[in-house]
Design a protein around this motif. Sequence first.
Motif, mmCIF file in Angstrom:
data_model
loop_
_atom_site.group_PDB
_atom_site.id
_atom_site.type_symbol
_atom_site.label_atom_id
_atom_site.label_comp_id
_atom_site.label_asym_id
_atom_site.label_seq_id
_atom_site.Cartn_x
_atom_site.Cartn_y
_atom_site.Cartn_z
ATOM 1 N N GLU A 176 -3.118 -5.451 8.744
ATOM 2 C CA GLU A 176 -4.337 -5.338 7.952
ATOM 3 C C GLU A 176 -5.173 -4.141 8.378
ATOM 4 O OE1 GLU A 176 -8.320 -7.864 6.784
ATOM 5 O OE2 GLU A 176 -6.476 -8.953 7.259
ATOM 6 N N ALA A 177 -5.235 -3.855 9.670
ATOM 7 C CA ALA A 177 -5.966 -2.682 10.137
ATOM 8 C C ALA A 177 -5.329 -1.408 9.591
ATOM 9 C CB ALA A 177 -5.999 -2.652 11.668
ATOM 10 N N PHE A 214 2.002 -3.960 3.904
ATOM 11 C CA PHE A 214 0.704 -4.619 3.977
ATOM 12 C C PHE A 214 -0.268 -4.021 2.964
ATOM 13 C CE2 PHE A 214 2.100 -6.712 7.790
ATOM 14 C CZ PHE A 214 1.266 -7.820 7.903
ATOM 15 N N THR A 215 -0.152 -2.735 2.714
ATOM 16 C CA THR A 215 -1.003 -2.092 1.710
ATOM 17 C C THR A 215 -0.706 -2.660 0.325
ATOM 18 O OG1 THR A 215 -1.143 -0.068 3.027
ATOM 19 C CG2 THR A 215 -1.651 0.121 0.677
ATOM 20 N N ALA A 216 0.572 -2.835 0.008
ATOM 21 C CA ALA A 216 0.935 -3.426 -1.281
ATOM 22 C C ALA A 216 0.350 -4.824 -1.431
ATOM 23 C CB ALA A 216 2.462 -3.475 -1.420
ATOM 24 N N ALA A 217 0.256 -5.551 -0.307
ATOM 25 C CA ALA A 217 -0.234 -6.932 -0.357
ATOM 26 C C ALA A 217 -1.753 -7.032 -0.421
ATOM 27 C CB ALA A 217 0.273 -7.695 0.867
ATOM 28 N N LEU A 218 -2.475 -6.081 0.182
ATOM 29 C CA LEU A 218 -3.909 -6.268 0.400
ATOM 30 C C LEU A 218 -4.814 -5.179 -0.161
ATOM 31 C CD1 LEU A 218 -3.693 -7.326 4.180
ATOM 32 C CD2 LEU A 218 -3.898 -8.847 2.200
ATOM 33 N N LEU A 340 5.012 -11.503 3.357
ATOM 34 C CA LEU A 340 3.878 -11.106 2.523
ATOM 35 C C LEU A 340 4.175 -11.313 1.042
ATOM 36 C CD1 LEU A 340 2.805 -7.756 4.251
ATOM 37 C CD2 LEU A 340 1.664 -9.982 4.423
ATOM 38 N N THR A 341 3.117 -11.535 0.283
ATOM 39 C CA THR A 341 3.228 -11.558 -1.175
ATOM 40 C C THR A 341 2.481 -10.356 -1.728
ATOM 41 O OG1 THR A 341 1.258 -12.958 -1.381
ATOM 42 C CG2 THR A 341 3.387 -14.066 -1.234
ATOM 43 N N PHE A 342 3.040 -9.741 -2.745
ATOM 44 C CA PHE A 342 2.420 -8.542 -3.306
ATOM 45 C C PHE A 342 2.741 -8.435 -4.783
ATOM 46 C CE2 PHE A 342 6.096 -7.663 -0.568
ATOM 47 C CZ PHE A 342 7.039 -7.169 -1.459
#
Length: 407
Positions: A176-177, A214-218, A340-342
């Motif tokens: 996330e960071a 993580f970028t795709a997810a958040l 992760l989900t995206f």
Amino acid sequence: MRTRGTARRTRVPVAITAVVLSAVAVAGPAAADDTAPAGLAFYTPSADLVAGEHGSVIWMRPIDGDPALPGARNWLVLYRSVDMQGQPVAVSGTVAVPDGTPPAGGWPLISWAHGTTGVADVCAPSRDTGTDFPAHDYTSLVRETQARFVAAGYAVAQTDYQGLGTPGDHGYLIGEAEQRAIADMALAAREVAPEIGTRWAAVGHSQGGQGAIFTAALAQQWAPRLQLLGAVAEAPASHIGLIAQVGPLAAAAQVDVLPKASNAFLPLIIRGAQTVADIDPARFLTPLGQDLLPQAGDRCIAQLREPDSWGGQGAGDLFRADADPSALTAVLNANDPSGLTFTPPVLVVQGTADTTVPATGTDAMVAQQRLAGQPVEYRTYAGIDHRGILAASYSEAQAWLDARFGQ
């Protein structure tokens, strides 16, 4: 398996911080300054300048030569993000905008997430001004690929990540960071060059490949003013918790399961995990391992691989036979991208000869994502190693991105 308790601790601040930062931003961010301080003073703004809306620019200055990209106008940029404790932080990076006239809708943007260089400030890619830079062999190779994207009509922005080059600790492999730094770099890039459009994609290699997923997810939630069209993850780090589990087992069995060079990642992993949890290295490292840990504060990955550092030690030298790495493993499992989900599509590319991020791990990650119905495509490259995937996958990665942008 993902450890849900740690996942909640590392991911809840997305919503909370948005509220906090909206309040902080009422006074408005300080204006971007293209007469920023020279030298390393660029990276250390005063606290009053750091407060402001995430993704806004603190200051910037034009650059040429390394780390600039050819065929583009280039800037060194300091921008605002938010750490995992919800506090505003300054993050450094670079922005390259193609020469010429932008297409209708503005230049399509790639926010690039780099692979492992280290956690010491000296390892920040934006500090690479020549061959004396300790990770130049890697960052110069990355820039060759980035230059091809510029030539193809993409603006390319690259974050150094939080705490890498700038004050604070680098959250190495804290997904996330990483995504906050990647998404906020995209926001800042548009402030630097308004001719960049609102549509963007994340592209990352190794550590950055994990960050790209993580970028795709958040990121769409984090940066809703922009439209994230997809992400390309090249040899993405996954199943990171196994590193913390295999080492103690190998020490207890008095065998070395992993190459000694792989141990160079361990101090970076520990330092990253300590940014989000109370990790006591004495619970799993030997006295020698504890003595070597401070080297992460002033050495980059190549130096950590040397015989006088982590790369010269076996598992039994570093891990206690009665090690308890459970706290570390929990953080690493929570930052595994496999579960992760995206919504935006993700392209994963992997070399079969990769010994840094083995193809078996990426195979397993993609299989789990597909079973969960995630929009992921997977392409492998026979005989290609960890760094070779940058060039080997370029044509397919560009074609995939072109399709996302309708080019």
